[in-house]
Write an enzyme that holds these catalytic residues in place. Sequence first.
Site, PDB file in Angstrom:
ATOM      1  N   GLU A 165       0.804  -1.227   0.000  1.00  0.00           N
ATOM      2  CA  GLU A 165       0.000   0.000   0.000  1.00  0.00           C
ATOM      3  C   GLU A 165       0.836   1.276   0.000  1.00  0.00           C
ATOM      4  O   GLU A 165       0.776   2.074   0.955  1.00  0.00           O
ATOM      5  CB  GLU A 165      -0.975  -0.011   1.182  1.00  0.00           C
ATOM      6  CG  GLU A 165      -1.933  -1.184   1.129  1.00  0.00           C
ATOM      7  CD  GLU A 165      -3.048  -1.111   2.177  1.00  0.00           C
ATOM      8  OE1 GLU A 165      -2.982  -0.246   3.059  1.00  0.00           O
ATOM      9  OE2 GLU A 165      -3.978  -1.921   2.096  1.00  0.00           O
ATOM     10  N   GLU A 367      -5.061  -8.917   0.485  1.00  0.00           N
ATOM     11  CA  GLU A 367      -5.654  -8.675   1.810  1.00  0.00           C
ATOM     12  C   GLU A 367      -7.146  -8.501   1.633  1.00  0.00           C
ATOM     13  O   GLU A 367      -7.593  -7.841   0.685  1.00  0.00           O
ATOM     14  CB  GLU A 367      -5.138  -7.375   2.453  1.00  0.00           C
ATOM     15  CG  GLU A 367      -3.785  -7.462   3.064  1.00  0.00           C
ATOM     16  CD  GLU A 367      -3.365  -6.164   3.781  1.00  0.00           C
ATOM     17  OE1 GLU A 367      -4.233  -5.441   4.328  1.00  0.00           O
ATOM     18  OE2 GLU A 367      -2.162  -5.894   3.777  1.00  0.00           O
TER      19      GLU A 367
HETATM   20  C1  BGP Z   1      -4.424  -2.502   5.366  1.00  0.00           C
HETATM   21  C2  BGP Z   1      -3.009  -2.650   5.862  1.00  0.00           C
HETATM   22  C3  BGP Z   1      -2.853  -3.587   7.008  1.00  0.00           C
HETATM   23  C4  BGP Z   1      -4.024  -3.676   7.966  1.00  0.00           C
HETATM   24  C5  BGP Z   1      -5.382  -3.556   7.284  1.00  0.00           C
HETATM   25  C6  BGP Z   1      -6.549  -3.351   8.217  1.00  0.00           C
HETATM   26  O1  BGP Z   1      -4.603  -1.250   4.796  1.00  0.00           O
HETATM   27  O2  BGP Z   1      -2.144  -3.119   4.844  1.00  0.00           O
HETATM   28  O3  BGP Z   1      -1.643  -3.300   7.631  1.00  0.00           O
HETATM   29  O4  BGP Z   1      -3.828  -2.987   9.105  1.00  0.00           O
HETATM   30  O5  BGP Z   1      -5.396  -2.524   6.347  1.00  0.00           O
HETATM   31  O6  BGP Z   1      -6.697  -2.001   8.546  1.00  0.00           O
HETATM   32  P1  BGP Z   1      -6.717  -1.457  10.018  1.00  0.00           P
HETATM   33  O7  BGP Z   1      -5.614  -2.154  10.727  1.00  0.00           O
HETATM   34  O8  BGP Z   1      -6.444   0.004   9.900  1.00  0.00           O
HETATM   35  O9  BGP Z   1      -8.067  -1.739  10.560  1.00  0.00           O
END
Ligand code: BGP
Length: 465
Positions: A165, A367
């Site tokens: 990201e 993801e």
């Molecule tokens: C993505 C990231 C992760 C993870 C996920 C969930 O954007 O790559 O690192 O954290 O989001 O988001 P959050 O942790 O902010 O709820």
Amino acid sequence: MERKIPKNFFIGAAMSGPQTEGAWKTGGRLESIWDTWSQERISDFYNKVGSYVGNNFYEKYEEDIRLMKSLGLDSFRTSMQWSRLMDQNEKMNPEGAEFYHKVIRCAEEEKIELFMNLYHFDMPTYLFKKGGWENREVVEAYVNYARTAFREFGKEIRYWFTFNEPIVEPDQRYRNGFWYPFLKDAKRGMQVQYHISLAHALAVREFRKAKEEGLMREDAKIGLINCFAPPYTKENPTPEDLEALRMEDGINNRWWLDLVAEGHLPEDVLKTLSECGLMPETRPGDEEVLKEGIVDWLGFNYYHPSRIQAPAEKTDENGYPKFSDPYVWPEAKMNVWRGWEIYPKGIYDFGMKMKNEYPNLKFFVSENGMGVEHEDRFRNEAGEIQDDYRIEFVSEHLDWIFKSIEDGAQCLGYHYWGLIDNWSWNNAFKNRYGMVEVDLMGNYQRKLKKSAGWIKQLIAEREKN
Ligand code: BGP
């Protein structure tokens, strides 16, 4: 179960080094930007839980990898921490390297394919203090780190990624002021975005060089992972809404897609940035560098779509142009805990975009997951969290992925984000993503939730097909 998983479609898990490892001061690890923020302003972190925690993967990696195997998963993405692999003199830290060798060995023994990412928002603080991604010296330091990693682990790892990201730091740290150092400066944000793009391309160059020199596995591949939120606007858009869509898609999606598929940045976006004073500073020779940014495949992180409309004001509070405002779709179904819209069809729309606009680039869903607060409420008498909402979330997304494959998308696999509850940046452990629970009060003990059994069964039924 009616759901039919396509042949050779892989299913695994994704996590990251800074969100899992913990052991922040062990083995010569350097301070990272997350540690610095945690030390300076711990109240910014949910329940005052800072970066030092992770989920104790440093101690528990063997247990975790075996657990993934026991569920039938075939692959696992994590990231190396720059702050663990390298020292302050930009030389490799042998103790850090030894930890990653051990993790790789364990994954190999368990026949879990390890996908290794190099950067997940986690710059060493001493480099951040030199100006971070605003400084080209830091770009060089990243390239040196990537080169070191390729040469040290090249024979052991097949799948590499330069960044997770890359859009997030320019947004969160520089444009929106949400993350340390809380800037709201669109101009600096664009410079950071541009330098990260160069860093990516230079790392790909190092990868290809190491491969040519025979230092990497012959089947090694390099990729980039981004959250390509498909953008949507109102049903009957005005020309201004469509213009907002062009720039939103241009900066968040096409910027990276053009770079990794074609080796350049989108012309129309650069033109608009020049016209409004947001063009980053470039140097002669940069275009040649960007040409090397073409990857072998792509990771697509998907949580929610992006809904936007024409901005009400033309400029933000600093006088920089605003390209769009958020649009609240009245029919949106929300994950109220995270504040994100749940729109599984977005995953299909992205597949169709790839098929039509970047047909030569294969991808996987790198993801996808659902973070929920206070999951204790959903515990049954036997103490197991009944996370049916998560099962529904994943099922719906998988169904749209499979439909996109039927319709011609080249999507190769799926990684569930946060298989084992992990630390979520300044939300810490507020929203849990795991199919496996981590007991923070009980020595980080792991315990399966209902969804873990569900995914195990789903995979087992695929094996039978
Ligand atoms: C993505 C990231 C992760 C993870 C996920 C969930 O954007 O790559 O690192 O954290 O989001 O988001 P959050 O942790 O902010 O709820």
